[in-house]
Scaffold this motif. Structure first.
Motif, PDB file in Angstrom:
ATOM      1  N   LEU A  74     -20.925  -6.148 -63.715  1.00 51.70           N
ATOM      2  CA  LEU A  74     -21.632  -5.549 -62.579  1.00 51.70           C
ATOM      3  C   LEU A  74     -21.921  -4.080 -62.855  1.00 51.70           C
ATOM      4  O   LEU A  74     -21.139  -3.394 -63.502  1.00 51.70           O
ATOM      5  N   LEU A  75     -23.042  -3.616 -62.349  1.00 52.92           N
ATOM      6  CA  LEU A  75     -23.377  -2.198 -62.498  1.00 52.92           C
ATOM      7  C   LEU A  75     -22.967  -1.408 -61.267  1.00 52.92           C
ATOM      8  O   LEU A  75     -22.901  -0.180 -61.304  1.00 52.92           O
ATOM      9  N   ASN A  76     -22.767  -2.090 -60.160  1.00 52.32           N
ATOM     10  CA  ASN A  76     -22.312  -1.435 -58.948  1.00 52.32           C
ATOM     11  C   ASN A  76     -21.098  -2.206 -58.440  1.00 52.32           C
ATOM     12  O   ASN A  76     -21.227  -3.142 -57.668  1.00 52.32           O
ATOM     13  N   GLY A  77     -19.940  -1.794 -58.897  1.00 52.47           N
ATOM     14  CA  GLY A  77     -18.723  -2.520 -58.537  1.00 52.47           C
ATOM     15  C   GLY A  77     -17.769  -1.604 -57.815  1.00 52.47           C
ATOM     16  O   GLY A  77     -18.129  -0.476 -57.514  1.00 52.47           O
ATOM     17  N   LEU A 125     -16.529  11.385 -58.242  1.00 51.61           N
ATOM     18  CA  LEU A 125     -16.766  10.184 -57.437  1.00 51.61           C
ATOM     19  C   LEU A 125     -18.179  10.155 -56.855  1.00 51.61           C
ATOM     20  O   LEU A 125     -18.710   9.084 -56.556  1.00 51.61           O
ATOM     21  N   GLY A 126     -18.779  11.331 -56.737  1.00 52.15           N
ATOM     22  CA  GLY A 126     -20.151  11.419 -56.234  1.00 52.15           C
ATOM     23  C   GLY A 126     -21.119  10.539 -57.032  1.00 52.15           C
ATOM     24  O   GLY A 126     -22.146  10.090 -56.513  1.00 52.15           O
ATOM     25  N   LEU A 150     -20.916   7.624 -57.619  1.00 49.94           N
ATOM     26  CA  LEU A 150     -21.024   6.300 -57.008  1.00 49.94           C
ATOM     27  C   LEU A 150     -22.038   6.272 -55.871  1.00 49.94           C
ATOM     28  O   LEU A 150     -22.358   5.205 -55.350  1.00 49.94           O
ATOM     29  N   GLU A 151     -22.503   7.445 -55.481  1.00 50.51           N
ATOM     30  CA  GLU A 151     -23.510   7.473 -54.421  1.00 50.51           C
ATOM     31  C   GLU A 151     -24.821   6.863 -54.921  1.00 50.51           C
ATOM     32  O   GLU A 151     -25.569   6.272 -54.162  1.00 50.51           O
ATOM     33  N   GLU A 152     -25.040   7.049 -56.203  1.00 51.47           N
ATOM     34  CA  GLU A 152     -26.279   6.561 -56.784  1.00 51.47           C
ATOM     35  C   GLU A 152     -26.133   5.068 -57.092  1.00 51.47           C
ATOM     36  O   GLU A 152     -25.138   4.658 -57.696  1.00 51.47           O
ATOM     37  N   ILE A 153     -27.100   4.278 -56.656  1.00 52.57           N
ATOM     38  CA  ILE A 153     -27.060   2.847 -56.973  1.00 52.57           C
ATOM     39  C   ILE A 153     -27.669   2.657 -58.358  1.00 52.57           C
ATOM     40  O   ILE A 153     -28.792   3.085 -58.602  1.00 52.57           O
ATOM     41  N   MET A 154     -26.905   2.057 -59.242  1.00 44.73           N
ATOM     42  CA  MET A 154     -27.463   1.844 -60.583  1.00 44.73           C
ATOM     43  C   MET A 154     -28.512   0.740 -60.530  1.00 44.73           C
ATOM     44  O   MET A 154     -28.267  -0.329 -59.967  1.00 44.73           O
ATOM     45  N   PRO A 155     -29.679   0.997 -61.115  1.00 47.71           N
ATOM     46  CA  PRO A 155     -30.756   0.003 -61.043  1.00 47.71           C
ATOM     47  C   PRO A 155     -30.457  -1.229 -61.894  1.00 47.71           C
ATOM     48  O   PRO A 155     -29.585  -1.198 -62.751  1.00 47.71           O
ATOM     49  N   ALA A 156     -31.196  -2.288 -61.627  1.00 48.35           N
ATOM     50  CA  ALA A 156     -31.053  -3.529 -62.405  1.00 48.35           C
ATOM     51  C   ALA A 156     -31.168  -3.192 -63.889  1.00 48.35           C
ATOM     52  O   ALA A 156     -32.022  -2.406 -64.293  1.00 48.35           O
ATOM     53  N   LYS A 157     -30.309  -3.785 -64.675  1.00 47.74           N
ATOM     54  CA  LYS A 157     -30.275  -3.468 -66.102  1.00 47.74           C
ATOM     55  C   LYS A 157     -31.421  -4.138 -66.849  1.00 47.74           C
ATOM     56  O   LYS A 157     -31.861  -5.222 -66.489  1.00 47.74           O
TER      57      LYS A 157
END
Ligand code: SF4
Ligand code: SF4
Lengths: 222, 302
Positions: free
Chosen positions: A156-159, A192-193, A195-202
């Motif tokens: 996962l890129l956003n876990g 930790l900031g 994590l505010e950014e949503i990583m886009p689809a790989k």
């Protein structure tokens, strides 16, 4: 390093069926370090094959050698005279070693004695762990130097996912949750900031999904 | 008696009741439909699971369609485990044309937990990214990066008709530690989740703490309520269902009971009463005991 482990002898013996002159080839690099296919393992496998042949009343010649690196044609080429007279080559290199040998000796049968497992490192004596899946677009800068592709069971890129409990992964309580590790690391780095950014689809086309990959350095090509 | 559909009821600040139904492992849908009939007029929405626990079953989309035809308001669960981005987008368009509007996005339990443990796990997108995809489909665009003619696209292709999906996601207020889940929760809201159904809630103190964050974000929260038939079943859930932990005090309360199912129903009903003042609704997961959901609602006084 590339980490491999030896196949069960019961899987290797049938591969030798019908061959009389076998050469077992080790590799002195990664698989020596991970105790899977160096000179020592070559000697043990060759010995087991001789015993197995004798037990079945077969006359089989098994020779041994180990070379510096099976994944480079120059080193594999040094085997030209050694392979002569053999009808089967058993590679104790990683999957790359097996294929390099196959490419260099198009008229000889080559079989693998190892299962190539992972790109990783020795965690402690006798334990090797995965750290990279060669995804083709490294994002360790965004994840505190911990790879979510290889260390999260779902890449996962956003876990973490909802299955993460007490720092362990839902698939097995023995496995650390990769995203828990990333979280802890970002926290200790005061980042930790991130994590505010949503990583886009790989872009998986840069990984295995784009077909066999190639790296070309035009400036170095002859 | 419940009059409104799921989204309307949430938007009008009613205390919303949803339940979870699993499609059959096979094509005989009679039990699933019979369970649904018993809930008619008593729930706002019915979630249909998507190969739950990575166990292969009839598709969630087809089951939602059958429920929709019978006048229910289905919530289509869609996981990232089995399909890549092409299939996910395509299935969401299919849902839209079938009139299925509510979608619950999940990562999906890993295949190793299920009955096809040798399967290749997909996870091409994660649940946050899938929520972003739904937001885009709702704007009439997809995730494609180039046109069929090969031209690069920055913002996806324009669809011949977009969707109007009401997307939600899952959050686990009982996760330990909670903070990483809260970050994910923020991300999901930013990605377009408009409602959340939680994993089973037991610890009300922790839940109140979680609701503090939720209220700040204005997210609608349906708290998960689990119905278990016995102490042994609760222990099984603890061992095998990712993310759900039935606390020992609950297991102990079920243990000595002569009729543990009845005790389970009573406890679930009580839990709903406790949650009533705390959040926007409850989501009842009965895992194989769906016939008993009406009894739970009776117990809760709903
Ligand atoms: S992000 Fe990709 S390249 Fe970087 S360590 Fe992970 S798998 Fe390897
Ligand atoms: S528990 Fe952690 S490592 Fe395991 S799949 Fe979920 S996020 Fe990935």
């Amino acid at each position: 390093m590339i980490v491999a482990e030896q196949k069960d002898i019961a899987e290797i013996i049938p591969m030798t069926e019908g061959y009389q002159n076998i050469l077992v080839i080790g590799c002195d690099t990664c698989v020596t370090v991970c105790l899977a296919g160096g000179a020592k393992e070559v000697a043990i496998l060759a010995c087991s094959l001789r015993l197995a042949a004798r037990a079945r009343g077969k006359k089989v010649q098994v020779d041994e050698i180990s070379i510096e690196r099976q994944c480079e044609k120059e080193f594999v080429d040094s085997l030209q005279s050694t392979v002569r007279g053999h009808d089967l080559l058993i590679s104790m290199g990683c999957g790359i070693g097996v294929q390099t040998i196959a490419e260099q000796f198009p008229n000889l049968a080559v079989v693998p004695a190892l299962n190539t497992k992972l790109l990783g490192l020795p965690e402690r004596q006798g334990v090797w762990v995965e750290r990279c899946q060669a995804c083709g677009q490294c994002i360790l800068d965004k994840t505190g130097g911990i790879c979510p592709i290889s260390r999260c069971s779902k890449s996962l890129l956003n876990g973490p996912c909802g299955g993460s409990q007490n720092g362990k992964c839902e698939i097995n309580k023995e496995i650390d949750c990769g995203w828990h590790l990333i979280y802890e690391r970002l926290k200790s780095l005061g980042r930790l900031g991130c994590l505010e950014e949503i990583m886009p689809a790989k872009d998986w086309s840069r990984s295995r999904n784009g077909g066999p990959r190639k790296v070309i350095r035009e400036d170095m090509c002859l | 008696m419940v009059g409104l559909g799921f989204q309307q009821a949430l938007e009008q600040n009613q205390f919303v009741i949803t339940v979870e139904l699993a499609p059959p492992k096979g094509t005989d849908v009679s039990r699933m439909l019979a369970c649904a009939e018993r809930l008619k007029g008593r729930v706002h929405g019915i979630n249909v699971t998507d190969n739950q626990s990575a166990v292969m079953r009839l598709g969630s989309l087809a089951a939602c369609h059958l429920l929709k035809e019978r006048g229910f308001d289905p919530i289509y669960q869609i996981t990232c485990r089995d399909r890549n981005r092409l299939a996910l987008e395509s299935d969401l368009l299919s849902a839209a044309v079938l009139g299925i509007r509510n979608v619950l996005v999940l990562t999906g339990d890993h295949p190793t937990a299920g009955d096809h443990p040798e399967a290749k796990a997909v996870y091409d997108l994660d649940s946050t990214q899938l929520l972003q995809v739904i937001t885009r489909l709702n704007q009439g665009r997809d995730l494609s990066s180039r046109s069929s003619g090969g031209k690069p696209l920055v913002n996806g292709a324009t669809l011949a008709g977009g969707t109007n999906l009401f997307a939600g996601a899952v959050v686990n207020p009982e996760a330990n530690p909670l903070e990483p889940q809260i970050w994910r929760f923020f991300q999901k809201v930013a990605a377009g989740a408009r409602f959340f159904q939680t994993q089973a809630v037991y610890d009300l103190e922790r839940f109140d703490q979680f609701m503090g964050y939720a209220r700040e974000l204005g997210a609608k929260i349906l708290a998960g309520v689990l119905l278990v038939r016995s102490a042994a079943a609760a222990r099984y859930v603890n061992e095998h269902v990712p993310g759900v932990v039935v606390p020992e005090r609950v297991v102990k309360e079920l243990e000595p009971s002569a009729n543990p199912l009845e005790a389970g129903i009573r406890m679930a009903g009580q839990q709903i009463r406790h949650l009533r003042e705390r959040c926007d609704g409850v989501h009842i997961m009965a895992i194989g005991l769906e016939e008993h959901i009406p009894a739970v609602l009776d117990e809760a006084g709903i």
